[in-house]
Design a protein around this motif. Sequence first.
Motif, PDB file in Angstrom:
ATOM      1  N   ASP A 117      -2.730  -8.093  -6.351  1.00  0.00           N
ATOM      2  CA  ASP A 117      -3.591  -6.985  -5.952  1.00  0.00           C
ATOM      3  C   ASP A 117      -3.671  -5.944  -7.072  1.00  0.00           C
ATOM      4  OD1 ASP A 117      -4.932  -4.900  -4.755  1.00  0.00           O
ATOM      5  OD2 ASP A 117      -3.761  -4.928  -2.916  1.00  0.00           O
ATOM      6  N   THR A 118      -4.870  -5.680  -7.536  1.00  0.00           N
ATOM      7  CA  THR A 118      -5.035  -4.748  -8.662  1.00  0.00           C
ATOM      8  C   THR A 118      -4.725  -3.305  -8.273  1.00  0.00           C
ATOM      9  OG1 THR A 118      -7.405  -4.556  -8.153  1.00  0.00           O
ATOM     10  CG2 THR A 118      -6.752  -6.187  -9.822  1.00  0.00           C
ATOM     11  N   THR A 119      -4.611  -3.029  -6.972  1.00  0.00           N
ATOM     12  CA  THR A 119      -4.278  -1.663  -6.551  1.00  0.00           C
ATOM     13  C   THR A 119      -2.774  -1.397  -6.631  1.00  0.00           C
ATOM     14  OG1 THR A 119      -4.058  -2.282  -4.209  1.00  0.00           O
ATOM     15  CG2 THR A 119      -6.253  -1.631  -4.985  1.00  0.00           C
ATOM     16  N   ASP A 125       0.417  -0.318  -8.065  1.00  0.00           N
ATOM     17  CA  ASP A 125       0.668   0.623  -9.159  1.00  0.00           C
ATOM     18  C   ASP A 125       2.061   0.384  -9.725  1.00  0.00           C
ATOM     19  OD1 ASP A 125       0.780   2.707 -10.921  1.00  0.00           O
ATOM     20  OD2 ASP A 125       0.109   4.236  -9.499  1.00  0.00           O
ATOM     21  N   GLU A 154       0.833  -1.201   0.000  1.00  0.00           N
ATOM     22  CA  GLU A 154       0.000   0.000   0.000  1.00  0.00           C
ATOM     23  C   GLU A 154       0.873   1.259   0.000  1.00  0.00           C
ATOM     24  OE1 GLU A 154      -3.610   2.043   2.634  1.00  0.00           O
ATOM     25  OE2 GLU A 154      -2.856   0.040   3.126  1.00  0.00           O
ATOM     26  N   LYS A 212      -2.246  -9.393 -12.511  1.00  0.00           N
ATOM     27  CA  LYS A 212      -3.380  -8.578 -12.074  1.00  0.00           C
ATOM     28  C   LYS A 212      -4.638  -8.938 -12.864  1.00  0.00           C
ATOM     29  CE  LYS A 212      -2.295  -4.163 -11.316  1.00  0.00           C
ATOM     30  NZ  LYS A 212      -1.616  -2.850 -11.485  1.00  0.00           N
TER      31      LYS A 212
END
Length: 349
Positions: A56-58, A60, A28, A50
Amino acid sequence: MNIKEFGQNFFGPLLSQYLKSVFEGSNEGHLYYCLAREGHFIQAAISELKKQGLLDTTIDSRYLIVSRVFMFKILLGAPESWQFSLSPKFEGNLQTLLAHRFNLSQTIIDSILSEAEQTTDINLPEDIDTVKAVFLKHHNELSSVVSGAKIAYLAYLEYKGFGVDDIEHNVLDIGYSGTIQKLLTLLTSTSTTGHYFIASKPGTHVVAGNNVQMHGVFKEGVKLGDGHVMLDRSLFLESLLTAPSAQLVDLRINPLAPDNEEKFEFFYGMRANCQKQFYLLQELMSGAIEHVVHCFKYDIEYSNDDLDNLYEQYVSKPNMIPHGVRHLFEIDDAISGNATISYQQLFQL
């Protein structure tokens, strides 16, 4: 064994275990930049994971176009960068050094250096002080001729969010000394964390007052010639883990283009066989990425000893590699002032 199967067996385990290590734990508030030519397929593997719901698609992650030659060039006016650009081995004259390692044209070199200076024989890193003295003498001219490309690249980095967002910047690459990471930190005054296959000098380094943290997934604290096969024969990795374009050598902004990535005009150097026949490399790496997905889906792990043994089998025995892909093992060696290194040289045939 066909090309795709070779990709599954040779590169799939390495890429899978590397990504498992990079993304273990919480991510995160982190940005991940897949660097240079090597980052092309690293980013492709992350995107596929992804897409399959296995990462986790979050997270970046962004592909960042960059190269050592280009960073050396745009930082020619920064004496702090010379410790990095002048430390790799080189034997020749100053003209050849500026043409190959910094991608300066002969016209520009002629406008800055005298003929006597151009023909000065140098042997790096032993003669680093001699070269630094010439660079200092012509500091203003060198800064001026690279200023356009430097401004354009800073705009590109801003577009990609590098050094802009107040979050942790991670860079992903094969390794080994973290030169591009350190130069990005120097250019943007942004602390970074690097995740490498191998880190020769792991830990935290300070560059221009900012922290450069380096971590080696498979090995740390080894140097070329120490006998660690994955490092000593790392060019096998670099020749396959590459982008369709050769290394970045210049960048301009097109003021007439839309205000998006299309406005950046990238210029690349000489293509090796892996770029000329990129469709074969795509087939090979599709097999590798399929294996990465398989390993994430079924939680398959490889130990470092497993990967070392696997890698050594392939790179020490030419018959282990299908004939149809051997010619792809070719890479340019502009940093040292040489042409491409072929698979015959890699295998020492």
